[in-house]
Design a protein around this motif. Structure first.
Motif, short mmCIF file in Angstrom:
data_model
loop_
_atom_site.label_atom_id
_atom_site.label_comp_id
_atom_site.label_asym_id
_atom_site.label_seq_id
_atom_site.Cartn_x
_atom_site.Cartn_y
_atom_site.Cartn_z
N ALA A 41 0.83 -1.21 0.00
CA ALA A 41 0.00 0.00 0.00
C ALA A 41 0.87 1.27 0.00
O ALA A 41 0.47 2.29 -0.55
CB ALA A 41 -0.93 -0.02 1.21
N LEU A 42 2.04 1.19 0.60
CA LEU A 42 2.90 2.38 0.71
C LEU A 42 3.80 2.58 -0.50
O LEU A 42 4.55 3.54 -0.56
CB LEU A 42 3.78 2.25 1.96
CG LEU A 42 3.11 2.51 3.31
CD1 LEU A 42 4.00 2.04 4.44
CD2 LEU A 42 2.75 3.99 3.48
N LYS A 43 3.69 1.64 -1.46
CA LYS A 43 4.63 1.68 -2.58
C LYS A 43 4.64 3.02 -3.32
O LYS A 43 5.70 3.55 -3.65
CB LYS A 43 4.31 0.53 -3.56
CG LYS A 43 5.45 0.20 -4.46
CD LYS A 43 5.24 -1.13 -5.16
CE LYS A 43 4.28 -0.97 -6.30
NZ LYS A 43 4.09 -2.21 -7.05
N GLY A 44 3.45 3.56 -3.55
CA GLY A 44 3.38 4.80 -4.30
C GLY A 44 3.56 6.05 -3.44
O GLY A 44 3.60 7.17 -3.93
N ASP A 45 3.64 5.85 -2.15
CA ASP A 45 3.75 6.97 -1.22
C ASP A 45 5.15 7.59 -1.30
O ASP A 45 6.14 6.87 -1.30
CB ASP A 45 3.48 6.42 0.20
CG ASP A 45 3.43 7.51 1.24
OD1 ASP A 45 2.32 7.93 1.59
OD2 ASP A 45 4.52 7.94 1.72
N PRO A 46 5.23 8.93 -1.34
CA PRO A 46 6.57 9.54 -1.49
C PRO A 46 7.51 9.24 -0.32
O PRO A 46 8.72 9.23 -0.50
CB PRO A 46 6.28 11.03 -1.58
CG PRO A 46 4.82 11.21 -1.45
CD PRO A 46 4.15 9.90 -1.37
N TRP A 47 6.95 9.00 0.84
CA TRP A 47 7.79 8.69 2.00
C TRP A 47 8.02 7.18 2.15
O TRP A 47 9.07 6.76 2.60
CB TRP A 47 7.16 9.19 3.29
CG TRP A 47 7.18 10.68 3.43
CD1 TRP A 47 7.60 11.58 2.47
CD2 TRP A 47 6.78 11.43 4.57
NE1 TRP A 47 7.47 12.85 2.97
CE2 TRP A 47 6.98 12.80 4.25
CE3 TRP A 47 6.29 11.08 5.82
CZ2 TRP A 47 6.68 13.81 5.15
CZ3 TRP A 47 6.00 12.08 6.72
CH2 TRP A 47 6.19 13.45 6.37
#
Ligand SMILES: Cc1cc2nc3c(=O)[nH]c(=O)nc-3n(C[C@H](O)[C@H](O)[C@H](O)COP(=O)(O)OP(=O)(O)OC[C@H]3O[C@@H](n4cnc5c(N)ncnc54)[C@H](O)[C@@H]3O)c2cc1C
Lengths: 378, 394
Positions: free
Chosen positions: A31-37
Motif C-alpha cells: 500500500a505504501l509503494k506509491g507513497d513519497p515517504w
C-alpha cells in the motif's frame, strides 16, 4: 566472551516482534509503494510512545539509556518484517551524531524532539565521484557574514524526502579526499538555498538529492569542531552500519524461514520440492550464510557496546559478510520460489530488493573489504 | 574449422551494423537488459520494421518471408543486432523461436501456410500456454482438459505465467486429452484463438512492477479439431523438441555481449578515488573474468549453432547454454549494478539519474527470472546429468 542476550534483551525482542506483527504487514508495504515517504507517521508516533526513539539516548534527554545490543534486537525484528519507518536515519544517524558532538543547546533542541517522535533528522554525506567514501567532499563551506555559505550536491540522502533537518558534511579546508577539513553543519529543510529532489529506492523507501546553493548557516549550526567532523561522522556511520547489519540478519532469517516453509509445502513430481537433495543443499547454504552474517554482526555490536579499539574492523567485517550473504540468501530464495517468487504477489521479493539496497547502504562489500585490508595493515 | 569471416561476410557485418545504427528507433535502444520490459506495442512495431527490411526471421527461407541467411550470417546478424542495443521482441521469440520450428516438423501443410507467414510479418502475436499452478517444473502433471466433441475440442482449466497473454492473438497450449495412462501419455498440443469465447485473462504484476505474464482461464472454450498439432495424445514428444528450441534461444548470446559492453561503459563513467572504476585493479579483474566466461560460451554457442539446420532439434546440449548463459547474465548484471555504486538502490528515477541507472536496476531484477523460465537451472542440470552424462536417475 559472551554472545548471549540478557533476559531484558529477550523480553524486548518479544515486545518488538509483537509490535511489528500488530502494526505492520507486507500488504502495508504494498500500500505504501506509491507513497513519497514509504512509511507512516502514525506507526512512527506509536514507536515513539514506546520509547524506542530514545532507546540509546541518556535519560536527561528523555531517553532510556540502554546499551547498543538493544539496537541490534530492535533492528533484527524490523528486518524480519521489513518495517520501513526511518529509525536508522533519524535515531541512529541524525540524533546520535548530535548526541556525540553537539553543543548542549543543540542536544536540548533536537534530541527530546526526536524522542517524542516529532522530528526527523538525517545525514547527507555521499557525493558523486566518491562512491561510498566518507571523506570525499566537494561541498564547500565558505565564511560569509560571520557564518558560512554552503554549496554542493549530496546524493542518496537516506529518508531525505521527509527529513526536517539535515546534517551535511562540507569542506572548510583541505583537498577533495582529505579526512581533515570536514565540518558538520545542521541545516533545516526549509532554509533558503536548500533544494530537494526526491528519489525512490528499489525497496519502496525514499532518498533524496540535496542541492545546496549558497545556503547560509551560522557558527552555532556546526556539530563538533570546525575542520574536525570526520572522526565524529565515521564513528556514527560505523554504529549505523552495525545497525543495518542487524536489520539484514533479521531479513535473512525471515527469508530462510519463508523458503523452508515453501520447500515443505510446494509439491512437484509428487513430492515436496524440499525433498530434492539439490534444494536441500541450497537451503543449507542459506543457513550457513545467515549464521556467519549473524555472528559477525553480534561481534560488531558487542564491540560497539564495549567501545573496543577494533570496532571499525568488526563493523567492516560484519558489513562485508552481510552484504554478500543477504543477497545470496534472497537470490537463492527467489530461485526456490520459482515463478511465484518473481511476482509482487509473493512476499519474498521484498527481501531481495531490501537486500540490494542495504548491500550498498554505508558501503558495499568491496568498499568494506578494502577497509578491512587497510585496517589489517596491508 | 574456420574462425575468420570471409570478405563477403565482413561486408555483410558492416551492412548489418550500419542498418541497425540508422534504423533502430531511439525510443527502444537501451531498453533491453535482463529481458525486455519494453512496451509490447513498441515490440510489435519494431518487429514490423524488421520485417519490412526482410530481416524478421533470419533462420527462415526467403520464400516464407525469412531472410534466408547462412549459419554464419545468422550468427553475425544476431551479434550485431544485440550490440546495437535494440531489443529482440518477445513476440518473435515465442512464435518464431519456439512454435515455428515445431509446425515445420509436426504441423500439417495447412497449419504451416496459415500461421508461419503471419508470425514472420509480426501480424499475429503468440503466447505459450504450458505452465499451470500445480504444473511448473513438473509440466506433465498439467490438468487443463480438452475433450473432443464432434469436430471441436472443449477446453476447461487454467494456465499461468503466460507471457504476453494479454497482447496475444493466439496461444499454443498443452491440454490433457486422456488421464488413464502415464501422465506424459495423455497430452495434446493445441493452437487456440485468444478471441474465442470463454477465455479470461488476468495480468500478474512482477517485481519490475510490470505485468509481463498472465493467468488465463478457460471455460468451455471451443477449438476446431484442425488446430491440433501432431496426433492426439502425442503432444509430449512435440514439447520436448520445443523446449530444446526455447533453451537454445534463451541463451541469447548477443544480449550477453551487449550487457558486458554496458558494464564496461558504466565503469568507465564512474569515478572512484580519482580515476575511472574501469581502471580499478579489483574491478578490472572481475570484469575480465566475466568476459572470459562470456567468450567461452560464445564459442560453445557457435559450435552448436553451426550444427543446426532449420527444423532440426538442438538436442539436450541446449540445456547447458540455457543454464550457464542465464546464470552468467545474472552475474554480469550483478557487476553492472556494482559499477554504479550508490545509484544501485534507485528505482524508476529515470529523469533525475539517467536511463542507464534505470536499466541497470530494472535489468537486474528482471534477470532473476532467467534461471526459472524455460525450465529452471535445477531442471537443466538434471537433464545434463541424466541425458548427456547418463547418470542413473534414481
Ligand atoms: C518471467 C517468466 C515468464 C514465463 N513465461 C511463461 C510462458 O510464457 N508460458 C509458460 O507456459 N510458462 C511460462 N513461465 C513459467 C516457467 O516455465 C515456470 O516458472 C518454470 O517451469 C518453473 O516452474 P514453477 O515456477 O512452478 O517452479 P517450481 O516447479 O515450483 O520450482 C520451484 C523450485 O524447485 C525446483 N525444482 C522443482 N522440481 C525439481 C526437481 N525435480 N529437482 C530439483 N529442483 C526442482 C525448481 O528448480 C525451482 O527452483 C514463465 C516464468 C517466468 C518467471
Amino acid at each position: 566472551m559472551d554472545f548471549e542476550l540478557t533476559s531484558e534483551h529477550l523480553l524486548f525482542r518479544e515486545s518488538v516482534a509483537s509490535f511489528v506483527k500488530k502494526e505492520h504487514s507486507f500488504n502495508r508495504l504494498r500500500a505504501l509503494k506509491g507513497d513519497p515517504w514509504g512509511y507512516s507517521r502514525d506507526v512512527w508516533k506509536k514507536m515513539a510512545e514506546l520509547g524506542w526513539m530514545g532507546l540509546i539516548y541518556p535519560e536527561e534527554y528523555g531517553g532510556l539509556g540502554l546499551d547498543f545490543t538493544f539496537v541490534m534486537v530492535l533492528l533484527e525484528e524490523f528486518g524480519r518484517g521489513l518495517l520501513p519507518e526511518p529509525w536508522i536515519s533519524t535515531v541512529l544517524l541524525g540524533g546520535n551524531l548530535v548526541l556525540a558532538g553537539g553543543t548542549e543547546a543543540q542536544k536540548e533542541e533536537i534530541i527530546p524532539a526526536i524522542v517524542a517522535g516529532d522530528l526527523f533528522v538525517t545525514v547527507a554525506y555521499l557525493e558523486d565521484g566518491g562512491r561510498y567514501d566518507l571523506n570525499f567532499c566537494a561541498t564547500s563551506a565558505r565564511q560569509k557574514n560571520g557564518g558560512f555559505s554552503l554549496s554542493g550536491r549530496k546524493i542518496f540522502v537516506l529518508d531525505g524526502c521527509s527529513a526536517d533537518r539535515f546534517i551535511v558534511t562540507a569542506r572548510t579546508s583541505g583537498d577533495i579526499s582529505d579526512a581533515d577539513g570536514l565540518t558538520l553543519f545542521i541545516i533545516s529543510r526549509g532554509a533558503s538555498g536548500v533544494e530537494i529532489t526526491p528519489l525512490k529506492t528499489m525497496d519502496g523507501r525514499n532518498a533524496c538529492i540535496l542541492d545546496l546553493k549558497d545556503a547560509s548557516v551560522s557558527e552555532s549550526d556546526i556539530i563538533g569542531k570546525q575542520d574536525d567532523g570526520y572522526p565524529l561522522l565515521a564513528d556514527i556511520i560505523d554504529q549505523a552500519t552495525a545497525g543495518v547489519c542487524a536489520e539484514m540478519v533479521g531479513g535473512m532469517d525471515a527469508s530462510l524461514e519463508m523458503t523452508v516453509r515453501h520447500l515443505s509445502e510446494r509439491v512437484q513430481f509428487g513430492r515436496p520440492i524440499g525433498s530434492f537433495q539439490t534444494l536441500q543443499h541450497k537451503a543449507a547454504d542459506m543457513f550457513i550464510q545467515k549464521e556467519l552474517a549473524a555472528s559477525a554482526t553480534y561481534y560488531a555490536v558487542a564491540s560497539i557496546d564495549e567501545k573496543t579499539e577494533e570496532r571499525s574492523l568488526a563493523v567492516s567485517t560484519a558489513k562485508t559478510k552481510c552484504s554478500s550473504a543477504y543477497l545470496e540468501v534472497t537470490k537463492t530464495a527467489m530461485q526456490l520460489f520459482g515463478a511465484m517468487g518473481f511476482t509482487n504477489e509473493a512476499d519474498i521479493g521484498f527481501f531481495l530488493k531490501r537486500a540490494k539496497v542495504t548491500e550498498v547502504l554505508f558501503g558495499d562489500a568491496d568498499y568494506h573489504l578494502a577497509r578491512v585490508a587497510t585496517m589489517k595493515g596491508y | 574449422m574456420n574462425v575468420s569471416y570471409s570478405q563477403d561476410e565482413q561486408r555483410f557485418q558492416e551492412e548489418v551494423r550500419k542498418w541497425f545504427r540508422e534504423n533502430a528507433p531511439a525510443e527502444i535502444i537501451d531498453q533491453t537488459l535482463g529481458g525486455s520490459t519494453l512496451d509490447p506495442d513498441l515490440q510489435i512495431k519494431w518487429h514490423k520494421t524488421l520485417f519490412e527490411k526482410g530481416w524478421a526471421a533470419p533462420e527462415f527461407p526467403r520464400e516464407m518471408g525469412g531472410a534466408g541467411f547462412s549459419e554464419t550470417e545468422q550468427f553475425i546478424f544476431h551479434y550485431e543486432y544485440s550490440l546495437s542495443g535494440a531489443p529482440r521482441p518477445k513476440t518473435k521469440f515465442i512464435s518464431l523461436g519456439m512454435l515455428a520450428p515445431i509446425l515445420l516438423q509436426f504441423g500439417t501443410k495447412e497449419q504451416q501456410e496459415r500461421f508461419i507467414p503471419d508470425m514472420i510479418s509480426g501480424k499475429t502475436v503468440w503466447c505459450q500456454g504450458f505452465s499451470e499452478t500445480e504444473a511448473g517444473s513438473d509440466l506433465a502433471s498439467l490438468k487443463t482438459k480438452a475433450s473432443l466433441e464432434g469436430n471441436e475440442f472443449i477446453v476447461n482449466g487454467q494456465k499461468t505465467w503466460t507471457s504476453m497473454a494479454d497482447h496475444a492473438d493466439w496461444m499454443f497450449m498443452l491440454v490433457r486429452t486422456d488421464s488413464s495412462g502415464k501422465k506424459q501419455e495423455g497430452i495434446s498440443f493445441l493452437l487456440v484463438d485468444m478471441k474465442s469465447p470463454g477465455i479470461t485473462i488476468r495480468p500478474i504484476e512482477a517485481l519490475t512492477d510490470h505485468a509481463p505474464f498472465c493467468e488465463v482461464f478457460f471455460d468451455n472454450v471451443r477449438v476446431p479439431r484442425e488446430n491440433l498439432v501432431g496426433k492426439i495424445n502425442e503432444g509430449w514428444k512435440i514439447t520436448g523438441t520445443l523446449l530444446e528450441h526455447e533453451r537454445l534461444d534463451a541463451s541469447a548470446m548477443g544480449e550477453l555481449v551487449y550487457a558486458i559492453e554496458t558494464v564496461r561503459k558504466n565503469a568507465a563513467k564512474t569515478i572512484f578515488r580519482g580515476k575511472p572504476l574501469l581502471q580499478d585493479e579489483v574491478f578490472r579483474k572481475k570484469l575480465a573474468a566475466l568476459e572470459v566466461d562470456c567468450d567461452s560460451l560464445l564459442y560453445a554457442f557457435f559450435r552448436i549453432l553451426s550444427q543446426l539446420k532449420i527444423g532440426a532439434a538442438p538436442g539436450p546440449g541446449s540445456s547447458f547454454l540455457k543454464v550457464y548463459g542465464g546464470e552468467l547474465y545474472q552475474r554480469v548484471l550483478d557487476l553492472n549494478l556494482e559499477a554504479i555504486g550508490p545509484y544501485a538502490q534507485s528505482w524508476y528515477n529515470i529523469e533525475g539519474l539517467g536511463n542507464s541507472v534505470h536499466q541497470a536496476t530494472m535489468g537486474w531484477i528482471n534477470s532473476r527470472s532467467l534461471t526459472t523460465w524455460g525450465g529452471s537451472s535445477e531442471i537443466q542440470r538434471t537433464i545434463i546429468a541424466t541425458r548427456i552424462l547418463n547418470l542413473p536417475r534414481k
